[in-house]
Design a protein around this motif. Structure first.
Motif, mmCIF file in Angstrom:
data_model
loop_
_atom_site.group_PDB
_atom_site.id
_atom_site.type_symbol
_atom_site.label_atom_id
_atom_site.label_comp_id
_atom_site.label_asym_id
_atom_site.label_seq_id
_atom_site.Cartn_x
_atom_site.Cartn_y
_atom_site.Cartn_z
ATOM 1 N N VAL A 26 0.076 -0.683 -7.591
ATOM 2 C CA VAL A 26 0.250 -0.700 -6.019
ATOM 3 C C VAL A 26 -0.617 -1.565 -5.604
ATOM 4 C CG1 VAL A 26 0.493 0.669 -3.983
ATOM 5 C CG2 VAL A 26 1.286 1.786 -6.696
ATOM 6 N N TRP A 27 -0.189 -2.647 -4.918
ATOM 7 C CA TRP A 27 -1.166 -3.366 -4.078
ATOM 8 C C TRP A 27 -1.159 -3.007 -2.846
ATOM 9 C CZ3 TRP A 27 -3.662 -6.415 -7.357
ATOM 10 C CH2 TRP A 27 -2.979 -6.708 -8.558
ATOM 11 N N THR A 28 -2.259 -3.059 -2.320
ATOM 12 C CA THR A 28 -2.596 -2.460 -0.831
ATOM 13 C C THR A 28 -3.146 -3.235 -0.012
ATOM 14 O OG1 THR A 28 -4.627 -1.229 -1.354
ATOM 15 C CG2 THR A 28 -2.663 0.066 -1.845
ATOM 16 N N VAL A 29 -2.755 -3.222 1.119
ATOM 17 C CA VAL A 29 -3.391 -3.961 2.449
ATOM 18 C C VAL A 29 -4.092 -2.706 3.070
ATOM 19 C CG1 VAL A 29 -3.203 -5.345 4.467
ATOM 20 C CG2 VAL A 29 -1.888 -5.712 2.275
ATOM 21 N N PRO A 30 -5.492 -2.906 3.585
ATOM 22 C CA PRO A 30 -6.129 -1.922 4.346
ATOM 23 C C PRO A 30 -5.239 -1.553 5.550
ATOM 24 C CG PRO A 30 -7.613 -3.680 4.153
ATOM 25 C CD PRO A 30 -6.483 -4.126 3.483
ATOM 26 N N ASN A 31 -5.151 -0.160 5.876
ATOM 27 C CA ASN A 31 -4.502 0.656 6.785
ATOM 28 C C ASN A 31 -3.145 0.284 7.156
ATOM 29 O OD1 ASN A 31 -7.063 1.577 7.953
ATOM 30 N ND2 ASN A 31 -7.611 -0.678 8.801
ATOM 31 N N GLN A 32 -2.550 -0.026 5.715
ATOM 32 C CA GLN A 32 -0.885 -0.240 5.649
ATOM 33 C C GLN A 32 -0.542 0.429 4.568
ATOM 34 O OE1 GLN A 32 0.599 -4.252 5.731
ATOM 35 N NE2 GLN A 32 -1.061 -5.005 7.203
ATOM 36 N N SER A 33 0.451 1.133 4.696
ATOM 37 C CA SER A 33 1.061 2.192 3.422
ATOM 38 C C SER A 33 1.774 1.256 2.638
ATOM 39 C CB SER A 33 1.923 3.231 4.103
ATOM 40 O OG SER A 33 1.327 4.149 5.023
ATOM 41 N N ALA A 34 1.647 1.641 1.435
ATOM 42 C CA ALA A 34 2.464 1.099 0.215
ATOM 43 C C ALA A 34 3.034 2.241 -0.407
ATOM 44 C CB ALA A 34 1.478 0.425 -0.814
ATOM 45 N N VAL A 35 4.459 2.035 -0.868
ATOM 46 C CA VAL A 35 5.098 3.279 -1.523
ATOM 47 C C VAL A 35 5.583 2.867 -2.996
ATOM 48 C CG1 VAL A 35 6.997 4.493 -1.313
ATOM 49 C CG2 VAL A 35 6.018 3.819 0.768
ATOM 50 N N VAL A 36 5.459 3.848 -3.794
ATOM 51 C CA VAL A 36 5.830 3.604 -5.249
ATOM 52 C C VAL A 36 6.725 4.671 -5.644
ATOM 53 C CG1 VAL A 36 4.090 4.473 -6.264
ATOM 54 C CG2 VAL A 36 5.129 2.985 -7.666
ATOM 55 N N GLY A 43 8.673 14.257 -2.929
ATOM 56 C CA GLY A 43 9.571 14.062 -4.087
ATOM 57 C C GLY A 43 9.082 13.446 -5.134
ATOM 58 N N ASN A 44 9.930 12.327 -5.317
ATOM 59 C CA ASN A 44 9.428 11.076 -6.445
ATOM 60 C C ASN A 44 8.755 10.066 -5.813
ATOM 61 O OD1 ASN A 44 11.879 10.208 -5.389
ATOM 62 N ND2 ASN A 44 12.441 9.469 -7.354
ATOM 63 N N GLN A 45 8.394 10.144 -4.608
ATOM 64 C CA GLN A 45 7.758 8.713 -4.033
ATOM 65 C C GLN A 45 6.240 9.129 -3.684
ATOM 66 O OE1 GLN A 45 10.066 7.607 -0.581
ATOM 67 N NE2 GLN A 45 11.121 6.090 -1.813
ATOM 68 N N ILE A 46 5.600 8.050 -3.841
ATOM 69 C CA ILE A 46 3.950 8.253 -3.652
ATOM 70 C C ILE A 46 3.568 7.224 -2.717
ATOM 71 C CG2 ILE A 46 1.775 8.039 -4.602
ATOM 72 C CD1 ILE A 46 2.893 9.045 -7.402
ATOM 73 N N THR A 47 2.979 7.750 -1.444
ATOM 74 C CA THR A 47 2.644 6.737 -0.537
ATOM 75 C C THR A 47 0.968 6.636 -0.438
ATOM 76 O OG1 THR A 47 4.470 7.046 0.898
ATOM 77 C CG2 THR A 47 2.716 6.003 1.849
ATOM 78 N N VAL A 48 0.751 5.459 -0.549
ATOM 79 C CA VAL A 48 -0.770 4.904 -0.584
ATOM 80 C C VAL A 48 -1.372 4.309 0.494
ATOM 81 C CG1 VAL A 48 -2.807 4.184 -1.846
ATOM 82 C CG2 VAL A 48 -0.592 5.047 -3.098
#
Length: 453
Positions: free
Chosen positions: A310-320, A357-362
């Motif tokens: 999961v590639w993240t940007v500060p203060n922005q949500s990423a979903v897998v 559910g089956n989604q993870i938000t980082v």
């Protein structure tokens, strides 16, 4: 600058009083009652406790070199004023190598601070060894000389007390590995109970011992993400079904624990250790450390993510998106399982992970590296009330909920994503640091959660 120098000179003068060779000339006294302690301190010199004492009258320390050796005994004070009234200086220590003397004041100050000619506080009380139920921080730094640096006096809070040690090292305990992944009814695993100082020097086995070890249910208090996908045991339900997940056997001589898997499920291994050697006794207190035990189903399940990283940007949500497949390659319906997080990932303000559910938000506040362990667990029957109980226990059967599979989700900053698929590492760094590492150097554990700023 001039004013500060004058204050340091005054403190240095107090140092000369406290560190002079007064042991050869000062009066050596013993005190086994409050009245004897009161008289001895008023007389000045070296005072050694010979028993636990209790009292409510303030203790006056006579002018000159006065030292109080707690000698592994306890002073319990119930008065309203500060415990010590100090004319010039008082040094508190404990020369007994087998224990730790205590001063209990129930929140009352240990001593009033003196004032210099500018009205600034002068520390008349110097604490070098002892345990206290009142924060002793203000009294630890009486001797800031060239040879004595602030870090030479350690303060550790444990068991509701502050432990103070002169020239001490700070120690931490751990279990290696900190996450134990086994197969249902498969081979047992041997884990090590280990201790090290804060510089990464691992202690030898004769410097510490295992006091006890037990297995508890895996729940919100012990592991997992508080919120979506996590369940917690009912009040009073702490053991049902856990023994069927795994058992343990302690080898005290080798400082190891053998964990034998039973039925698939999650549990927490709690181990208590204690420092016992002369070199390490400076903070001779108990340490309790948990480890996750994951016993996977042996029915061939697989757990995968829509992106391996999961590639993240500060203060922005990423979903897998998470996919669970059975032994035949069929996708398991998300309603049949729930996702849980490895315990170190919870309570992290820098990295917030939500499960739906089956989604993870980082979502991250900055560029951090994380490796998060994800458990795919049987969801249980809603009608049975399993969702309100420990993740290791189902209410209708008092048996463990099945753990299908374990996988590790990599979280990396977008700034480190490789420009092209050239086979490079993409800037990933496996250095231990931040709150993820137990020790700054000579890392003790095979950590599954890493952070780099």
């Amino acid at each position: 600058m001039h004013r500060k120098s004058r204050a340091l000179l005054l403190i240095a003068a107090a140092l000369l009083l406290l560190t002079s060779a007064f042991a050869d000339t000062a009066k050596a006294q013993e005190a086994g009652t409050w009245e004897e302690l009161e008289a001895a301190l008023a007389n000045g010199g070296s005072v050694t406790l010979t028993a636990d004492v209790e009292g409510s009258t303030q203790l006056y320390a006579a002018p000159g070199d006065t030292e109080l050796d707690l000698n592994n005994f306890t002073i319990t004070y119930s008065g309203a004023e500060a415990l010590f009234d100090i004319e010039e200086s008082l040094r508190i220590t404990d020369e007994n190598p087998d224990g730790c003397g205590k001063i209990l004041t129930n929140g009352v100050k240990l001593a009033e601070m003196g004032k210099d000619e500018y009205g600034d506080a002068i520390q008349l009380l110097g604490i070098h060894r002892g345990a206290f139920d009142t924060d002793p921080t203000d009294y630890l730094m009486l001797i800031p000389t060239i040879d004595q640096q602030p870090e030479d006096i350690m303060e550790l809070k444990a068991d509701g007390l502050w432990y103070v040690r002169e020239n001490a090292k700070q120690y931490e305990a751990g279990i290696e590995p900190s996450i134990i992944i086994l197969k249902e009814r498969g081979e047992p695993a041997v884990v090590s109970a280990v201790m090290a100082d804060y510089t990464g020097n691992i202690l030898s086995k004769d410097q510490y011992t295992i006091i006890s070890a037990d297995i508890e249910p895996y729940g919100e208090d012990k592991g997992g993400e508080s919120g979506e996908g996590t369940v917690q045991g009912d009040e009073g339900d702490t053991t049902a079904g856990v023994d069927s997940v795994c058992g343990l056997d302690i080898n005290e001589a080798e400082r190891t624990i053998t964990v034998t898997p039973g039925l698939s499920g999650l549990a927490v291994l709690n181990v208590k250790m204690k420092l016992i050697s002369g070199d390490a006794e400076s903070q001779a207190t108990e340490y309790e450390v948990p480890a996750d035990i994951a016993v996977e189903s042996n029915e061939g399940y697989a757990l995968s993510f829509s992106e391996d990283t999961v590639w993240t940007v500060p203060n922005q949500s990423a979903v897998v998106t998470v996919t669970l497949t059975d032994a035949n390659g069929e996708v398991v319906d998300p309603s049949e399982y729930k996702l849980l997080l490895e315990s170190d990932a919870q309570g992290d303000e820098d990295t917030v992970i939500k499960i739906n559910g089956n989604q993870i938000t980082v979502t991250q506040t900055d560029d951090w590296e994380e490796d998060v362990v994800i458990y795919a667990m049987e969801s249980g029957s809603e009608a049975s009330g399993a969702e309100t109980r420990s993740a290791a226990v189902s209410q209708d059967t008092d048996g463990p909920l099945k753990l299908y599979k374990v996988a590790t989700l990599r979280i990396r900053p977008e700034s480190e994503r490789p420009a092209a698929a050239s086979g490079g590492s993409g800037g990933g760094c496996n250095a231990f640091g931040g709150t993820a590492a137990l020790f700054a150097a000579g890392a003790l554990f095979l950590a599954l959660r890493l952070k780099k700023k």
